[in-house]
Design a protein around this motif. Structure first.
Motif, PDB file in Angstrom:
ATOM      1  N   HIS A 164       6.658  10.359 -23.707  1.00 26.49           N
ATOM      2  CA  HIS A 164       5.758   9.342 -23.139  1.00 26.49           C
ATOM      3  C   HIS A 164       6.193   8.966 -21.719  1.00 26.49           C
ATOM      4  O   HIS A 164       5.354   8.870 -20.820  1.00 26.49           O
ATOM      5  CB  HIS A 164       5.731   8.098 -24.030  1.00 26.49           C
ATOM      6  CG  HIS A 164       4.980   6.960 -23.435  1.00 26.49           C
ATOM      7  ND1 HIS A 164       3.599   6.943 -23.346  1.00 26.49           N
ATOM      8  CD2 HIS A 164       5.409   5.818 -22.860  1.00 26.49           C
ATOM      9  CE1 HIS A 164       3.224   5.828 -22.748  1.00 26.49           C
ATOM     10  NE2 HIS A 164       4.293   5.121 -22.446  1.00 26.49           N
ATOM     11  N   GLU A 165       7.487   8.755 -21.507  1.00 17.13           N
ATOM     12  CA  GLU A 165       7.986   8.412 -20.170  1.00 17.13           C
ATOM     13  C   GLU A 165       7.777   9.564 -19.191  1.00 17.13           C
ATOM     14  O   GLU A 165       7.428   9.346 -18.033  1.00 17.13           O
ATOM     15  CB  GLU A 165       9.467   8.016 -20.230  1.00 17.13           C
ATOM     16  CG  GLU A 165       9.687   6.674 -20.875  1.00 17.13           C
ATOM     17  CD  GLU A 165      11.148   6.334 -21.121  1.00 17.13           C
ATOM     18  OE1 GLU A 165      12.021   7.199 -20.884  1.00 17.13           O
ATOM     19  OE2 GLU A 165      11.421   5.206 -21.543  1.00 17.13           O
ATOM     20  N   ARG A 166       7.943  10.785 -19.677  1.00 16.71           N
ATOM     21  CA  ARG A 166       7.737  11.956 -18.819  1.00 16.71           C
ATOM     22  C   ARG A 166       6.276  12.020 -18.373  1.00 16.71           C
ATOM     23  O   ARG A 166       5.990  12.218 -17.204  1.00 16.71           O
ATOM     24  CB  ARG A 166       8.126  13.234 -19.554  1.00 16.71           C
ATOM     25  CG  ARG A 166       8.106  14.485 -18.667  1.00 16.71           C
ATOM     26  CD  ARG A 166       8.301  15.766 -19.443  1.00 16.71           C
ATOM     27  NE  ARG A 166       7.228  16.053 -20.375  1.00 16.71           N
ATOM     28  CZ  ARG A 166       6.013  16.500 -20.015  1.00 16.71           C
ATOM     29  NH1 ARG A 166       5.721  16.684 -18.765  1.00 16.71           N
ATOM     30  NH2 ARG A 166       5.088  16.751 -20.928  1.00 16.71           N
ATOM     31  N   ARG A 167       5.338  11.813 -19.309  1.00 13.39           N
ATOM     32  CA  ARG A 167       3.914  11.845 -18.973  1.00 13.39           C
ATOM     33  C   ARG A 167       3.534  10.700 -18.047  1.00 13.39           C
ATOM     34  O   ARG A 167       2.696  10.868 -17.171  1.00 13.39           O
ATOM     35  CB  ARG A 167       3.053  11.791 -20.240  1.00 13.39           C
ATOM     36  CG  ARG A 167       2.938  13.144 -20.925  1.00 13.39           C
ATOM     37  CD  ARG A 167       2.017  13.106 -22.106  1.00 13.39           C
ATOM     38  NE  ARG A 167       2.817  12.569 -23.221  1.00 13.39           N
ATOM     39  CZ  ARG A 167       2.399  11.648 -24.076  1.00 13.39           C
ATOM     40  NH1 ARG A 167       1.206  11.155 -24.001  1.00 13.39           N
ATOM     41  NH2 ARG A 167       3.195  11.223 -25.032  1.00 13.39           N
ATOM     42  N   THR A 168       4.159   9.559 -18.217  1.00 13.05           N
ATOM     43  CA  THR A 168       3.876   8.389 -17.379  1.00 13.05           C
ATOM     44  C   THR A 168       4.300   8.639 -15.940  1.00 13.05           C
ATOM     45  O   THR A 168       3.649   8.175 -15.016  1.00 13.05           O
ATOM     46  CB  THR A 168       4.595   7.145 -17.931  1.00 13.05           C
ATOM     47  OG1 THR A 168       4.195   6.966 -19.287  1.00 13.05           O
ATOM     48  CG2 THR A 168       4.247   5.912 -17.141  1.00 13.05           C
ATOM     49  N   LEU A 169       5.382   9.373 -15.757  1.00 12.94           N
ATOM     50  CA  LEU A 169       5.901   9.630 -14.407  1.00 12.94           C
ATOM     51  C   LEU A 169       5.113  10.697 -13.666  1.00 12.94           C
ATOM     52  O   LEU A 169       5.175  10.778 -12.453  1.00 12.94           O
ATOM     53  CB  LEU A 169       7.369  10.054 -14.478  1.00 12.94           C
ATOM     54  CG  LEU A 169       8.339   8.953 -14.870  1.00 12.94           C
ATOM     55  CD1 LEU A 169       9.729   9.530 -15.046  1.00 12.94           C
ATOM     56  CD2 LEU A 169       8.339   7.859 -13.829  1.00 12.94           C
ATOM     57  N   LEU A 170       4.404  11.547 -14.399  1.00  8.31           N
ATOM     58  CA  LEU A 170       3.653  12.641 -13.743  1.00  8.31           C
ATOM     59  C   LEU A 170       2.390  12.164 -13.097  1.00  8.31           C
ATOM     60  O   LEU A 170       1.779  11.269 -13.237  1.00  8.31           O
ATOM     61  CB  LEU A 170       3.343  13.742 -14.746  1.00  8.31           C
ATOM     62  CG  LEU A 170       4.572  14.457 -15.312  1.00  8.31           C
ATOM     63  CD1 LEU A 170       4.140  15.467 -16.352  1.00  8.31           C
ATOM     64  CD2 LEU A 170       5.363  15.141 -14.212  1.00  8.31           C
TER      65      LEU A 170
END
Length: 170
Positions: A164-170
């Motif tokens: 979730h954090e990875r997708r939020t940063l993209l």
């Protein structure tokens, strides 16, 4: 704040060094430090009235500076210290002014740090230490199995929250 523990007469007590500083950098702003929900805090405070009777929040109204995922660990440690506080309260006639005080409860370097001062038995000290170590294996956001992750800011996250954090940063 780092707690250093010393043993006297079969009991442990914690001594503190300087208070902590919050790490905030442009690289870490996406990983805002989670804070426990007020309802969960209230449950812990109600379950441990002797321990938290004189407690004052460290920052504004923040008592527990960790995510909801560590609620069960914070509650378990609080209950252990509540039992120790009640034990000391019963001994109050023999040793006046002895009590357990909670200092800081927070996440630090991907681990729950439960700072307190006061005398606890060896059994309570060992159990508290084990619960703190267990926090390194539980996501601090949801409590599911996790692992320490991060570069300049260590946290414990499950795979779902990392994604979730990875997708939020993209």
């Amino acid at each position: 704040m780092v707690a250093y523990f010393a043993q006297h007469g079969g009991e442990h007590h914690a001594l503190y060094d300087a208070p902590p500083t919050r790490i905030t950098s442009s690289l870490d702003t996406h990983l805002a430090r989670p804070m426990m929900k007020k309802e969960l805090e209230a449950t812990i405070l109600a379950a441990c009235p002797t321990l938290y009777r004189h407690d004052r929040p460290r920052f504004r109204d923040l008592r527990f500076e960790c995510g909801d995922g560590w609620y069960e660990l914070v509650l378990a440690i609080s209950r252990l210290l509540e039992a120790e506080a009640q034990r000391l309260q019963q001994l109050q006639q023999l040793r006046p002014r002895k009590r357990i005080r909670v200092g800081v409860v927070k996440e630090e370097l991907g681990r729950l740090v439960f700072g307190y001062e006061g005398h606890v038995t060896d059994e309570a000290y060992t159990a508290i230490e084990a619960l703190e170590v267990r926090s390194t294996l539980a996501c601090d956001l949801c409590g599911r199995p996790g692992e320490r992750r991060g570069g300049s800011w260590l946290t414990v996250r499950c795979d779902a929250h990392v994604e979730h954090e990875r997708r939020t940063l993209l």
